[in-house]
Write an enzyme that holds these catalytic residues in place. Structure first.
Site, short mmCIF file in Angstrom:
data_model
loop_
_atom_site.label_atom_id
_atom_site.label_comp_id
_atom_site.label_asym_id
_atom_site.label_seq_id
_atom_site.Cartn_x
_atom_site.Cartn_y
_atom_site.Cartn_z
N GLU A 92 -14.31 -17.66 47.66
CA GLU A 92 -14.01 -18.86 46.85
C GLU A 92 -12.52 -19.17 46.79
O GLU A 92 -12.13 -20.34 46.72
CB GLU A 92 -14.57 -18.69 45.43
CG GLU A 92 -16.08 -18.78 45.32
CD GLU A 92 -16.78 -17.44 45.56
OE1 GLU A 92 -16.12 -16.47 45.98
OE2 GLU A 92 -18.00 -17.35 45.32
N HIS A 103 -22.09 -14.81 33.93
CA HIS A 103 -22.74 -15.98 34.54
C HIS A 103 -22.90 -17.10 33.52
O HIS A 103 -23.78 -17.95 33.66
CB HIS A 103 -24.14 -15.61 35.07
CG HIS A 103 -24.14 -15.03 36.46
ND1 HIS A 103 -23.37 -13.96 36.79
CD2 HIS A 103 -24.80 -15.39 37.58
CE1 HIS A 103 -23.57 -13.67 38.08
NE2 HIS A 103 -24.43 -14.53 38.58
#
Ligand SMILES: Cc1ncc(C[n+]2csc(CCOP(=O)(O)OP(=O)(O)O)c2C)c(N)n1
Ligand SMILES: [Mg+2]
Length: 675
Positions: free
Chosen positions: A385, A454
């Site tokens: 990323e 998350h």
């Protein structure tokens, strides 16, 4: 072919410029760090001589030689170092942030390794253009320890990008020798070979050798045979940062220094080519340098007020809102439509992210788009990323319009350097000469055991950084209009989607339309309390408002929609009417957006509120995974009802009305795990 004498002339000029910087630096007028390349000129000159002005170069902190070798304007460079308005960044960048786009020197930034993926992104643009343009990025041996450089090598090799990675191995990272940083048995080139990149080693002090190897490499790059890595052995003569010699402070020896000094690139070049510069030529260079210093010293400083300019690129206007019609679709479908429209409208836009073309298409939001627009414009990415954000930035500053998606906001955190140091600042630090039309979609998880890594909702963090727009639509209608607007905006937009919104529906026009990226929306009117909802919490606010209405309390619900900029004017005008404010957020209150809103309101009003303001937020601990512990973590409409009722002296029993799920970890019974 560049003649040997021309190479020598270019190196001599760079040496003389830097010697003059070193001489004048103690006058304390160049008030920024300078990293001089004296002793390393051959790498810059040999390599740039193999390039065309239309090729692009990038560099890091030690960039003067690269800038000048690529044809960068000397006056603009010196004026920048002196902090003047006439500098190449108007004084906003200094020595470590040079740019001269006309010469193809796109930019330098000093976070070690961080410019490398940006150069790779520019190479992606170059490949898409198909005009044979190549990109070179200069960096040091230290950068080869940065993960982002390895991610960049991998992606460049994967896509066969036309980029030359130029590693100037001067054996040191500040005071740390190579042997305390990298294993002895592995050379720097070995690492690049491991990524499938063709490698070339060169004597970085021999300009002829660098030049001929660079010409061969550039030839291959133009043929499209994939990236090349050049390791250039060299040595810096002066201290890491500043104008002095520092061989006496103990990290390297005088003997080592003298050995390298005898391998002076200028002397080697003169000997090998039997070339020397006439005194008149040296005189002409000296005069040019003198004139550039005089101009830099006498040029004016920028108006201090101009420090406020170029935080954001000029926004594209939004049009009138369309007829809404009657079609109802989900938030996820609305996002898919918005991206479809943006891909259709802009040939230079593309979509990438982990899972973008997979069978589930990011919860349905990208389904079918690769089939429609092809693998060049809609593609999956390596699990990298940080570099991929840099690639997006590099392609954006060179003319493309990327949309990058993260399936959880938490994953974007590994790209925080690229988001905060690069995307947010590129337009500003290069004084508005480039912009970053980039959208980063981030999905905020909740429920079904999303747990501590998350589920984070870090809009307050991002909103803290000047240069980033942060938006959080809560309806399908806004999601479509704001994503289309974001894709057409010229600043980086962080587009935060709560996972529990994806299946919600609203009426959404079929055609393209834009919703403002800077306006909140009053979604229910009332006179008693201003209730501000952020993203998914807006739904809880609406539910609470309905129930409070039954108690005779009229709530004005504002859907915040945008966090940066914050539409505080609309909130204040509502509070002027209601004289009460409650903010509901799915983030911690501490240093959060709820705190910011209440502070801004208090700073602006000159009347007393009828009740103390209230923040309804998450508990101040990470989200535990077990639904037994996560159950009461998120505020629900019940909490909002109870707290507001108390403001009016109505005591309600503490209750949780778990409407559809006794576990409290799914939005409704249709939305089943895993998600
Ligand atoms: C990510 C990051 N960490 C630390 C620094 C501080 N720093 C600036 S230059 C430098 C050394 C870089 O060494 P190298 O890449 O070999 O380049 P050189 O200075 O030798 O040209 C360091 C550690 C930084 N700028 N960026
Ligand atoms: Mg080094």
């Amino acid at each position: 072919m560049t003649a040997p004498l021309e190479l020598l002339r270019s190196m001599t000029r760079i040496r003389m410029v830097e010697e003059e910087i070193a001489k004048r630096y103690p006058q304390q007028q160049m008030r920024c760090p300078v990293h001089l390349s004296i002793g390393q000129e051959a790498a810059a000159v040999g390599l740039c001589a193999a390039l065309q002005p239309t090729d692009w170069a990038f560099s890091g902190h030690r960039n003067h030689a690269h800038y000048l070798a690529k044809g960068g304007n000397l006056k603009a460079m010196l004026a920048e170092i002196y902090g003047k308005a006439t500098g190449c960044c108007g004084g906003k960048g200094g020595s470590m942030h040079l740019t001269d786009q006309a010469a193809g020197f796109i930019g330098a930034t000093p976070i070690v390794g961080s410019t490398v993926p940006i150069a790779v992104g520019a190479a992606l643009t170059a490949q898409r253009e198909g005009k044979g343009r190549v990109v070179v990025v200069f960096f040091g041996d230290g950068a080869m320890e940065a993960g982002v450089v390895h991610e960049s090598l991998n992606f460049a090799a994967l896509k066969k990008l036309p980029i030359l990675f130029a590693c100037e191995n001067n054996l040191y990272s500040v005071y740390s020798p190579l042997e305390v940083r990298q294993p002895e048995q592995r050379s720097i080139s070995d690492s690049a070979t491991g990524h499938g990149v063709k490698t070339v080693q060169a004597d970085g002090n021999n300009v002829q050798e660098v030049y001929s190897k660079a010409c061969a490499a550039v030839h291959d790059l133009r043929q499209g045979s994939g990236p090349v890595f050049m390791e250039l052995a060299t040595y810096r003569w002066l201290e890491h940062c500043g104008p002095g010699y520092d061989n006496d402070i103990g990290y390297r020896t005088e003997v080592e220094f003298q050995k390298w000094k005898q391998r002076d690139p200028l002397a080697i070049s003169a000997q090998l080519a039997s070339a020397f510069l006439e005194p008149a030529e040296i005189d002409a260079i000296r005069q040019e340098i003198e004139a550039a210093f005089s101009a830099a010293i006498s040029d004016p400083f920028a108006d201090p007020a101009s420090a406020e300019l170029h935080v954001f690129a000029p926004a594209n206007v939004t049009g009138p809102e369309p007829e809404r019609g009657t079609r109802e679709i989900t938030y996820a479908e609305a996002l898919r439509e918005a991206q479809d429209i943006s891909l259709a409208n802009f040939d230079n836009s593309y979509l990438m992210g982990l899972g973008v073309p997979d069978p589930k298409g990011i919860f349905g939001t990208t389904l079918g788009l690769q089939e429609k627009y092809g693998e060049e414009r809609v593609f999956d990415i390596p699990l990298a990323e940080n570099a991929m954000t840099g690639v997006a930035i590099g392609s954006a500053i060179t003319g493309m319009r990327p949309i990058l998606t993260h399936q959880r906001l938490d994953f974007a955190l590994v790209s925080i350097d690229q988001i905060v140091n690069q995307a947010a600042k590129w337009h500003y630090m290069f004084n508005g000469t480039m912009s970053v039309p980039l959208v980063i979609r981030m999905i905020i998880g909740r429920g079904w055991g999303q747990g501590p890594q998350h589920s984070q909702s870090l809009h307050a963090w991002f909103a803290h950084i000047p240069g980033l727009r942060v938006v959080m639509p809560s309806t399908a209608y806004d999601a479509k209009g704001m994503l289309i607007a974001a894709a057409d905006d010229n600043s980086p937009v962080l587009f935060l989607e709560h996972r529990w919104l994806h299946n919600t529906t609203s009426i959404v026009p079929e055609n393209a339309y834009k919703v403002s990226l800077s306006k909140s929306s009053i979604i229910r009117e009332g006179n008693d309390v201003t209730l501000v909802g952020i993203s998914y919490m807006t739904l809880e606010c609406l539910e609470a408002a309905k129930r409070l209405g039954d108690l005779g309390i009229e709530i004005e619900v504002i859907d915040l929609r945008t966090v940066q900029p914050l539409d505080i004017a609309s909130i204040i005008s509502s509070v002027e009417k209601t004289r009460r404010i409650v903010v509901v957020d799915h983030a911690e209150a501490t240093c959060g957006v709820s705190s910011e809103i209440i502070s801004c309101v208090y700073e602006s009003i000159n009347f007393c509120l009828k009740s103390k303001p209230k923040r309804i937020c998450l508990a101040e601990h990470p989200l535990p995974t077990s639904y037994a512990m996560a159950r009461d973590y998120y505020p629900r409409s019940d909490d909002i009802v109870r707290i507001i009722a108390e403001m009016f002296g109505i005591k309600l029993a503490s209750f949780k009305n778990l409407v559809s799920s006794s576990f409290g970890d799914q939005p409704n019974s249709d939305f089943t795990g895993p998600f």
